[in-house]
Design a protein around this motif. Structure first.
Motif, mmCIF file in Angstrom:
data_model
loop_
_atom_site.group_PDB
_atom_site.id
_atom_site.type_symbol
_atom_site.label_atom_id
_atom_site.label_comp_id
_atom_site.label_asym_id
_atom_site.label_seq_id
_atom_site.Cartn_x
_atom_site.Cartn_y
_atom_site.Cartn_z
ATOM 1 N N MET A 277 0.847 -1.195 0.000
ATOM 2 C CA MET A 277 0.000 0.000 0.000
ATOM 3 C C MET A 277 0.882 1.245 0.000
ATOM 4 S SD MET A 277 -2.854 1.234 2.813
ATOM 5 C CE MET A 277 -3.966 -0.109 2.416
ATOM 6 N N ALA A 278 0.553 2.216 -0.852
ATOM 7 C CA ALA A 278 1.319 3.456 -0.908
ATOM 8 C C ALA A 278 1.150 4.233 0.393
ATOM 9 C CB ALA A 278 0.847 4.295 -2.085
ATOM 10 N N SER A 279 2.164 5.008 0.738
ATOM 11 C CA SER A 279 2.113 5.777 1.971
ATOM 12 C C SER A 279 2.551 7.220 1.715
ATOM 13 C CB SER A 279 3.006 5.145 3.039
ATOM 14 O OG SER A 279 4.355 5.129 2.631
ATOM 15 N N ILE A 280 2.214 8.102 2.660
ATOM 16 C CA ILE A 280 2.598 9.505 2.596
ATOM 17 C C ILE A 280 3.133 9.924 3.965
ATOM 18 C CG2 ILE A 280 0.891 10.090 0.836
ATOM 19 C CD1 ILE A 280 -0.773 11.370 3.173
ATOM 20 N N ASN A 281 3.803 11.076 3.995
ATOM 21 C CA ASN A 281 4.228 11.679 5.251
ATOM 22 C C ASN A 281 3.185 12.679 5.715
ATOM 23 O OD1 ASN A 281 6.761 10.375 5.627
ATOM 24 N ND2 ASN A 281 7.634 11.670 4.021
ATOM 25 N N GLN A 282 2.956 12.715 7.019
ATOM 26 C CA GLN A 282 1.912 13.543 7.606
ATOM 27 C C GLN A 282 2.411 14.131 8.918
ATOM 28 O OE1 GLN A 282 -2.239 11.874 8.314
ATOM 29 N NE2 GLN A 282 -1.446 11.891 10.413
ATOM 30 N N LEU A 283 2.313 15.451 9.081
ATOM 31 C CA LEU A 283 2.644 16.055 10.364
ATOM 32 C C LEU A 283 1.512 15.777 11.335
ATOM 33 C CD1 LEU A 283 4.741 17.756 11.919
ATOM 34 C CD2 LEU A 283 3.317 19.754 11.404
ATOM 35 N N THR A 284 1.840 15.142 12.446
ATOM 36 C CA THR A 284 0.838 14.686 13.399
ATOM 37 C C THR A 284 1.003 15.393 14.738
ATOM 38 O OG1 THR A 284 0.844 12.502 12.346
ATOM 39 C CG2 THR A 284 -0.145 12.656 14.544
ATOM 40 N N GLU B 257 4.409 8.212 8.885
ATOM 41 C CA GLU B 257 4.099 7.615 7.596
ATOM 42 C C GLU B 257 2.740 6.936 7.714
ATOM 43 O OE1 GLU B 257 5.980 4.091 4.863
ATOM 44 O OE2 GLU B 257 7.374 5.615 5.626
ATOM 45 N N VAL B 258 1.796 7.358 6.879
ATOM 46 C CA VAL B 258 0.419 6.854 6.951
ATOM 47 C C VAL B 258 -0.013 6.423 5.547
ATOM 48 C CG1 VAL B 258 -0.140 8.341 8.912
ATOM 49 C CG2 VAL B 258 -0.586 9.146 6.577
ATOM 50 N N PRO B 259 -1.066 5.606 5.447
ATOM 51 C CA PRO B 259 -1.537 5.200 4.110
ATOM 52 C C PRO B 259 -1.941 6.411 3.276
ATOM 53 C CG PRO B 259 -2.484 3.791 5.809
ATOM 54 C CD PRO B 259 -1.793 4.909 6.525
ATOM 55 N N ALA B 260 -1.597 6.393 2.019
ATOM 56 C CA ALA B 260 -1.954 7.487 1.115
ATOM 57 C C ALA B 260 -3.460 7.514 0.891
ATOM 58 C CB ALA B 260 -1.233 7.326 -0.215
ATOM 59 N N PRO B 261 -4.058 8.706 0.847
ATOM 60 C CA PRO B 261 -5.502 8.771 0.559
ATOM 61 C C PRO B 261 -5.777 8.305 -0.863
ATOM 62 C CG PRO B 261 -4.536 10.974 0.509
ATOM 63 C CD PRO B 261 -3.468 10.046 1.014
ATOM 64 N N THR B 262 -6.920 7.688 -1.039
ATOM 65 C CA THR B 262 -7.330 7.200 -2.359
ATOM 66 C C THR B 262 -8.742 7.676 -2.657
ATOM 67 O OG1 THR B 262 -8.164 5.139 -1.392
ATOM 68 C CG2 THR B 262 -5.884 5.137 -2.193
ATOM 69 N N LEU B 263 -9.106 7.676 -3.918
ATOM 70 C CA LEU B 263 -10.466 8.036 -4.312
ATOM 71 C C LEU B 263 -11.429 6.950 -3.847
ATOM 72 C CD1 LEU B 263 -9.828 9.263 -7.972
ATOM 73 C CD2 LEU B 263 -10.071 10.663 -5.910
ATOM 74 N N GLN B 264 -12.441 7.358 -3.094
ATOM 75 C CA GLN B 264 -13.424 6.406 -2.586
ATOM 76 C C GLN B 264 -14.729 6.444 -3.369
ATOM 77 O OE1 GLN B 264 -13.786 6.446 1.710
ATOM 78 N NE2 GLN B 264 -11.662 7.070 1.974
ATOM 79 N N ASN B 265 -14.927 7.513 -4.164
ATOM 80 C CA ASN B 265 -16.063 7.544 -5.080
ATOM 81 C C ASN B 265 -15.718 8.491 -6.222
ATOM 82 O OD1 ASN B 265 -17.101 10.310 -4.529
ATOM 83 N ND2 ASN B 265 -17.506 9.477 -2.485
ATOM 84 N N ASP B 266 -16.593 8.560 -7.224
ATOM 85 C CA ASP B 266 -16.241 9.288 -8.442
ATOM 86 C C ASP B 266 -16.359 10.805 -8.306
ATOM 87 O OD1 ASP B 266 -18.972 9.602 -8.447
ATOM 88 O OD2 ASP B 266 -19.311 8.528 -10.347
ATOM 89 N N GLY B 267 -16.801 11.296 -7.149
ATOM 90 C CA GLY B 267 -16.895 12.742 -6.944
ATOM 91 C C GLY B 267 -15.728 13.335 -6.171
#
Length: 346
Positions: free
Chosen positions: A1-8, A19-29
């Motif tokens: 699973m792709a990941s991103i860096n996030q200031l927490t 390092e957290v999972p990268a956001p993905t499109l969950q619907n077409d909008g």
């Protein structure tokens, strides 16, 4: 699973890059946006210091401007590469509240849903100081940045600049050309954005009171008359104004702001301060017939109004920004006393 860096935000005075999972499109909008500039909201400083208590951990940063990197098939108004403002509040644009312009109270999501704050429901919306953010209602939320507006100024428009604008815009519609008093303090950039908006919208005299020398100098540079003021319970009004903005966030400043409002005048509050309770002099307000308004900005609604001024050059949010810091140094700089910091992607 792709990941991103996030200031927490972990707890007051403690931030960590996770390092957290990268956001993905969950619907077409939906759309995925890469933040390029994130301005520090006035409230961020007090969450970071612990003056405004919030329970961590959660992703930090919510005044976002960036670039669209991916869109769902149903998104009609945006494409990868577009420079956009991301309003900090999540709003669908279709519910009754959104259609009325009450975008801080969208009924399609949980109350207070926003980037950069502790989640109030099951879904975590993430924060601006991240590699990517998900925008759930892309066509309703995103706003393209005009060529005349910088990416840094656009970030401020997503919250604090809009908040300053709304404090004077509606009152000046009712009283064009009126004089305005700004009682400033803890909402340090919002008070200055109120000065900018008041000038752009044709106010008469703009008087700015504050106890901080740096903010007083900035307000003077923006065109206000300035008066150094230490708020206290016995501070009396030396002059009354038809429009007053209370941006100090201090109990004594609120009392002074109401004392300084003319009979049948309008006083707009920027925040509820750092306490759950505040004393409001209702009897005095009743006798004078004062209208007092307070509430969170309708971020998405105000963006369009503010961009009209920014596009034609009467408002430049960059004039309030006092320091630029790379994303990588955000954790160390979050509690710096600067008036308005912008974090820019390295």
């Amino acid at each position: 699973m792709a990941s991103i860096n996030q200031l927490t935000f972990i707890k007051p005075k403690q931030f960590e890059w996770h390092e957290v999972p990268a956001p993905t499109l969950q619907n077409d909008g939906e759309a995925i946006v890469k933040p390029l500039a994130v301005t520090r909201c006035d409230l961020d400083l007090y969450m970071a210091s612990g003056m405004y208590p919030m329970q961590g951990p959660f992703a930090f940063g919510h005044e976002i401007a960036g670039e669209v990197v991916e869109v769902g098939d149903g998104v009609k108004g945006f494409a990868p590469g577009d420079r956009v403002i991301v309003p900090f509040q999540i709003n669908c644009g279709a519910c009754d509240n959104c259609r009325r312009g009450f975008t801080n109270a969208c009924t399609s999501v949980e109350p207070f849903a926003a980037y950069g704050f502790a989640p109030t429901g099951e879904r975590k919306w993430g924060g601006g100081l991240s590699d990517l953010v998900n925008v759930p209602f892309a066509d309703a939320m995103l706003v393209k940045i005009p060529d005349a507006v910088s990416i840094t100024g656009a970030a401020a428009i997503s919250d604090n600049a809009g908040d300053g604008y709304r404090t004077v815009a509606e009152p000046l519609k009712q009283r064009p050309g009126a004089d305005i008093l700004i009682v400033a303090g803890l909402a340090q950039s919002v008070g200055l954005f109120s000065v900018q908006a008041a000038r752009a919208l044709g106010a008469g005299r703009i008087v700015y009171r504050d106890y901080d020398a740096g903010r007083l100098a900035k307000a003077k540079a923006l065109g206000a008359e300035v008066i150094e003021t230490q708020y206290s319970p016995d501070l009396r009004a030396t002059e009354e104004f038809p429009i007053v903005v209370e941006a100090a966030g201090l109990p004594d400043a609120l009392t002074f702001a109401i004392r300084s409002t003319q009979p049948c005048g309008i006083c707009s509050g920027v925040s509820a301060g750092m306490s759950n309770q505040a004393k409001v002099p209702l009897r005095s307000m009743y006798m004078k017939g004062i209208t007092y308004t307070i509430g969170r900005v309708h971020a998405r609604t105000e963006i369009d109004h503010l961009l009209d001024c920014a596009h034609c050059g009467t408002i430049n949010p960059d004039d309030v920004i006092t320091r630029s810091v790379p994303f990588s140094q955000a954790a160390d700089a979050m509690m710096d006393p600067d008036i308005k910091i912008v974090f820019e992607r390295d």
